[in-house]
Design an enzyme around this catalytic site. Sequence first.
Site, short mmCIF file in Angstrom:
data_model
loop_
_atom_site.label_atom_id
_atom_site.label_comp_id
_atom_site.label_asym_id
_atom_site.label_seq_id
_atom_site.Cartn_x
_atom_site.Cartn_y
_atom_site.Cartn_z
N ASP A 31 0.86 -1.12 0.11
CA ASP A 31 0.14 0.06 0.03
C ASP A 31 0.90 1.19 -0.11
O ASP A 31 1.82 1.32 0.79
CB ASP A 31 -0.93 -0.12 1.35
N HIS A 97 -10.14 -4.78 -3.61
CA HIS A 97 -8.70 -5.17 -3.15
C HIS A 97 -8.82 -5.74 -1.32
O HIS A 97 -9.75 -4.97 -0.59
CB HIS A 97 -7.79 -3.82 -3.03
#
Length: 107
Positions: A31, A97
């Site tokens: 991320d 996701h």
Amino acid sequence: MENNCIFCKIANGEIKSDFLYENDNFFVIKDLHPKANTHLLLIPKKHVENLNDFDAVNYGAELISTIQDVTKKLGIESYKTHINTGKDAGQEVFHLHVHILSNVKLT
Ligand code: AMP
Ligand code: ZN
């Protein structure tokens, strides 16, 4: 491929990102704004807006086994997962996701 979808662009290589793990239907990246020592995103290669549209019957088991495979490969035994579904739940990127968060620091 959905127009202007950041994760589709990463999936097809239009935007460069390191894949920590990849199989036929999913890939895993870090991320951009980590909220833990390790913060990964597991993303289906095929565009699907969120869990509401996900083909769980055909791909649900593979999604879970991909979480198992990538965490095992990276030596992460303790982690939490979460999926934001819909704007009101905090979803910002509208391509499904799974967040994988761990205190483990990857070297
Ligand atoms: P969500 O709120 O569940 O939609 O989460 C979207 C996540 O995507 C956030 O944690 C962002 O930091 C992350 N993100 C957005 N753009 C990128 C990118 N280009 N590469 C990696 N992570 C990203
Ligand atoms: Zn997409």
